[in-house]
Design a protein around this motif. Structure first.
Motif, short mmCIF file in Angstrom:
data_model
loop_
_atom_site.label_atom_id
_atom_site.label_comp_id
_atom_site.label_asym_id
_atom_site.label_seq_id
_atom_site.Cartn_x
_atom_site.Cartn_y
_atom_site.Cartn_z
N ARG A 26 0.83 -29.78 -21.22
CA ARG A 26 1.85 -29.43 -20.22
C ARG A 26 2.22 -27.97 -20.44
NH1 ARG A 26 4.50 -34.71 -20.21
NH2 ARG A 26 5.55 -34.15 -22.14
N VAL A 27 2.07 -27.16 -19.40
CA VAL A 27 2.26 -25.71 -19.56
C VAL A 27 3.34 -25.19 -18.62
CG1 VAL A 27 1.11 -23.46 -19.48
CG2 VAL A 27 -0.22 -25.49 -20.10
N THR A 28 4.23 -24.39 -19.17
CA THR A 28 5.19 -23.66 -18.34
C THR A 28 4.90 -22.17 -18.49
OG1 THR A 28 6.88 -25.32 -18.74
CG2 THR A 28 7.65 -23.18 -17.93
N VAL A 29 4.79 -21.48 -17.37
CA VAL A 29 4.67 -20.01 -17.39
C VAL A 29 6.02 -19.46 -16.98
CG1 VAL A 29 3.59 -17.98 -16.32
CG2 VAL A 29 2.21 -20.01 -16.80
N ALA A 30 6.63 -18.66 -17.84
CA ALA A 30 7.95 -18.09 -17.53
C ALA A 30 7.83 -16.58 -17.40
CB ALA A 30 8.93 -18.43 -18.64
N ASP A 31 8.43 -16.03 -16.37
CA ASP A 31 8.39 -14.57 -16.17
C ASP A 31 9.79 -14.08 -15.81
OD1 ASP A 31 5.83 -12.47 -15.52
OD2 ASP A 31 7.85 -11.85 -14.86
N ARG A 32 10.12 -12.91 -16.30
CA ARG A 32 11.48 -12.38 -16.07
C ARG A 32 11.69 -11.89 -14.63
NH1 ARG A 32 11.43 -6.47 -16.78
NH2 ARG A 32 13.68 -6.57 -16.88
N MET A 33 10.59 -11.71 -13.90
CA MET A 33 10.72 -11.17 -12.54
C MET A 33 10.89 -12.30 -11.51
SD MET A 33 10.72 -8.01 -13.07
CE MET A 33 10.42 -7.18 -11.53
N PRO A 34 11.29 -11.96 -10.28
CA PRO A 34 11.47 -13.01 -9.26
C PRO A 34 10.15 -13.62 -8.79
CG PRO A 34 12.65 -10.99 -8.68
CD PRO A 34 11.77 -10.65 -9.82
N SER A 35 9.01 -12.99 -9.11
CA SER A 35 7.72 -13.58 -8.75
C SER A 35 6.70 -13.24 -9.83
CB SER A 35 7.27 -13.10 -7.37
OG SER A 35 7.13 -11.70 -7.39
N ILE A 36 5.58 -13.94 -9.75
CA ILE A 36 4.54 -13.84 -10.79
C ILE A 36 3.56 -12.70 -10.43
CG2 ILE A 36 2.52 -15.16 -11.67
CD1 ILE A 36 5.15 -16.34 -12.66
N GLY A 37 3.03 -12.05 -11.47
CA GLY A 37 1.88 -11.15 -11.29
C GLY A 37 2.17 -9.87 -10.51
N ARG A 38 3.33 -9.29 -10.72
CA ARG A 38 3.68 -8.10 -9.92
C ARG A 38 2.79 -6.90 -10.25
NH1 ARG A 38 9.77 -7.81 -7.75
NH2 ARG A 38 9.69 -9.89 -6.87
N LYS A 39 2.49 -6.70 -11.52
CA LYS A 39 1.64 -5.54 -11.84
C LYS A 39 0.20 -5.78 -11.36
CE LYS A 39 2.30 -2.73 -15.45
NZ LYS A 39 2.30 -2.27 -16.85
N PHE A 40 -0.23 -7.01 -11.45
CA PHE A 40 -1.57 -7.38 -10.96
C PHE A 40 -1.66 -7.08 -9.46
CE2 PHE A 40 -4.62 -10.98 -9.92
CZ PHE A 40 -5.70 -10.40 -10.55
N LEU A 41 -0.62 -7.41 -8.74
CA LEU A 41 -0.61 -7.13 -7.29
C LEU A 41 -0.63 -5.62 -7.04
CD1 LEU A 41 1.94 -9.83 -6.07
CD2 LEU A 41 -0.52 -9.78 -5.62
N MET A 42 0.13 -4.90 -7.85
CA MET A 42 0.15 -3.43 -7.70
C MET A 42 -1.23 -2.85 -8.01
SD MET A 42 1.50 -0.59 -7.07
CE MET A 42 3.27 -0.69 -6.92
N ALA A 43 -1.89 -3.43 -9.02
CA ALA A 43 -3.23 -2.94 -9.39
C ALA A 43 -4.19 -3.07 -8.21
CB ALA A 43 -3.76 -3.70 -10.60
N GLY A 44 -3.90 -4.04 -7.33
CA GLY A 44 -4.79 -4.24 -6.19
C GLY A 44 -4.44 -3.38 -4.99
N LYS A 45 -3.38 -2.60 -5.13
CA LYS A 45 -2.92 -1.84 -3.96
C LYS A 45 -3.96 -0.84 -3.46
CE LYS A 45 1.30 -0.18 -2.04
NZ LYS A 45 2.47 0.63 -2.20
N SER A 46 -4.61 -0.16 -4.40
CA SER A 46 -5.66 0.76 -3.94
C SER A 46 -7.03 0.24 -4.36
CB SER A 46 -5.40 2.17 -4.46
OG SER A 46 -5.17 2.12 -5.83
N GLY A 47 -7.18 -1.09 -4.37
CA GLY A 47 -8.46 -1.70 -4.72
C GLY A 47 -8.42 -2.29 -6.11
N LEU A 48 -8.49 -3.62 -6.19
CA LEU A 48 -8.39 -4.29 -7.49
C LEU A 48 -9.73 -4.20 -8.22
CD1 LEU A 48 -6.49 -6.11 -9.27
CD2 LEU A 48 -7.78 -8.04 -8.36
N ASN A 49 -9.80 -3.25 -9.15
CA ASN A 49 -11.03 -3.07 -9.90
C ASN A 49 -11.05 -4.07 -11.06
OD1 ASN A 49 -12.48 -0.22 -11.67
ND2 ASN A 49 -13.36 -2.14 -11.00
N LEU A 50 -11.69 -5.21 -10.80
CA LEU A 50 -11.62 -6.34 -11.74
C LEU A 50 -12.41 -6.12 -13.02
CD1 LEU A 50 -12.10 -9.64 -9.71
CD2 LEU A 50 -10.22 -9.05 -11.24
N THR A 51 -13.60 -5.52 -12.86
CA THR A 51 -14.46 -5.32 -14.03
C THR A 51 -15.53 -4.31 -13.65
OG1 THR A 51 -15.67 -6.49 -15.77
CG2 THR A 51 -16.06 -7.24 -13.51
N LYS A 52 -16.50 -4.12 -14.52
CA LYS A 52 -17.56 -3.16 -14.19
C LYS A 52 -18.92 -3.80 -14.44
CE LYS A 52 -18.63 1.65 -14.42
NZ LYS A 52 -18.45 2.88 -15.14
#
Ligand SMILES: Cc1cc2nc3c(=O)[nH]c(=O)nc-3n(C[C@H](O)[C@H](O)[C@H](O)COP(=O)(O)OP(=O)(O)OC[C@H]3O[C@@H](n4cnc5c(N)ncnc54)[C@H](O)[C@@H]3O)c2cc1C
Length: 385
Positions: A26-52
């Motif tokens: 049983r897993v709980t993911v807790a984050d201090r922000m109002p939504s999950i993955g905000r930096k991840f979303l920002m990383a995708g703003k000019s193209g989410l470069n996942l790997t090489k």
């Protein structure tokens, strides 16, 4: 069934949650922000470069030990398979960088959270972790202090840049097992004179940046406050650590050829005209040459050629930590077991950018975060037995 708590809903934490929930916990993911993955979303703003997509050896060389071994377990191919498994088609750019076809991060994050929810993961937002107390993780929430039983926990609270997206580095306060945060993948201040103003914002192409043992053919930008952009980020670790930054303005020109051209220069024309017409430099590059008086005290063509191939960029220091794409420093590996478990807190693991490693942008950061999240999550599964 054991209770696992993942603190921090970025890519590292979500990957740890994926492994733990897939193992039936049983897993709980807790984050201090109002939504999950905000930096991840920002990383995708000019193209989410996942790997090489590159040879495995050269990919792994971008990581120091022990991250190299951790990434070897979940490398650039594994990241691509994983993203495709979430229904995200990918494409590889001309430089090998891998992006979702959608470019942004939101479709991938949505699919990922749906998979995690289906595996029973519970998400708690606006939950700010404040410590552990007798086997429980304690959070400050809008409804007051909440505690969760934690048979195992994974800390994945990120580095210390772009605080408004959640990772503020506050978790590191007062800890003795943390190396100080330093900017990584950052720009540098340059005290330009007003002469450079018309060129602010200009992309600098076809250059070779060098600092210490690092070099980059990547594009960069002449900004009002200094220099930044992908090419600069690639050499930024060396510049931050004190190496002088130089730029070859004519990397595709042979020196002997350049000397000949300079020797044949029509001296009735200005130097700027010669730089633009004779050598094909862009207006911004020619302005840079003038700005730093590159040819001061010499008319020697060989000396001019040498200087054009190693123009010193007078950086006065890195841009502020909060503006860096990522941070170096964080939880030291000597405080962790090979399983990324805190030596002095059995059952508490750590992953992602909050660990003391750094890599250049270009997909290496996200791959490192995903791989370490997987490593810590798998170790937590083994710990829970
Ligand atoms: C503009 C930008 C562009 C980028 N582009 C790329 C890219 O294209 N490719 C790439 O590889 N990398 C990129 N990166 C870097 C990449 O996004 C990060 O390295 C990665 O998100 C770090 O993942 P993480 O899970 O370790 O931490 P984070 O993504 O920072 O997540 C940490 C989470 O922990 C939460 N948290 C912090 N403290 C607490 C607390 N006390 N209690 C509860 N929750 C807490 C935060 O709210 C946050 O959601 C980019 C970064 C930026 C800023």
């Amino acid at each position: 069934m054991a209770e696992a708590v993942v603190i921090g809903g970025g890519p590292a934490g979500l990957m740890a949650a994926e492994v733990l929930s897939a193992a039936g916990h049983r897993v709980t993911v807790a984050d201090r922000m109002p939504s999950i993955g905000r930096k991840f979303l920002m990383a995708g703003k000019s193209g989410l470069n996942l790997t090489k997509a590159e040879a495995r050896d050269s990919f792994l060389m971008q990581f120091q030990s022990p991250m190299r071994g951790i990434v070897a377990e979940f490398d650039m191919d594994a990241v691509q398979d994983w993203a495709r498994g979430l229904g995200q088609p990918l494409f590889t750019g001309s430089t090998g960088r891998v992006f979702p076809t959608a470019m942004k991060a939101s479709p991938l994050l949505r699919a990922w959270m749906a998979r995690l929810s289906a595996q029973g993961v519970v998400f708690r937002t606006r939950w700010h972790w404040s410590g552990f107390d007798q086997g429980e993780a304690r959070f400050e929430t809008p409804d007051g202090t909440q505690s969760l039983r934690a048979d195992a926990a994974v800390l994945a609270m990120g580095g210390a840049s772009w605080r408004r997206l959640g990772s503020d580095g506050q978790w590191a306060k007062g800890r003795g097992d943390v190396s100080a945060f330093r900017p990584a993948n950052c720009g540098f201040a340059v005290p330009w004179s007003p002469y450079m103003a018309p060129h602010f914002g200009t992309p600098m192409k076809a250059t070779l940046l060098s600092a210490g043992h690092l070099c980059s053919r990547g594009e960069w930008v002449l900004g009002q406050h200094g220099v930044e952009g992908g090419g600069i980020y690639e050499v930024s670790a060396a510049v931050r650590d004190g190496a002088p930054l130089t730029v070859d303005l004519l990397p595709d020109h042979d020196v002997a050829d350049l000397v000949k051209k300079i020797a044949r220069r029509n001296r009735k024309k200005t130097v700027t005209v010669f730089l633009k017409k004779g050598l094909g430099l862009s207006p911004a590059k020619a302005a840079l040459v003038n700005e730093i008086s590159l040819f001061a005290n010499t008319e020697d063509p060989a000396e001019w050629a040498a200087r054009l191939k190693a123009v010193p960029l007078p950086c006065s220091g890195p841009f502020p930590l909060d503006q860096a794409i990522s941070t170096a420093g964080g939880l030291r590996f000597d405080a962790l077991t090979d399983d990324l478990m805190l030596k002095n807190q059995p059952g508490v693991f750590a992953a992602g950018e909050m660990l003391d490693w750094e890599a250049i942008t270009g997909g290496y950061l996200l791959t490192g975060c995903l791989a370490s999240g997987r490593h810590a999550g798998s170790a937590a599964v083994r710990f829970l037995g």
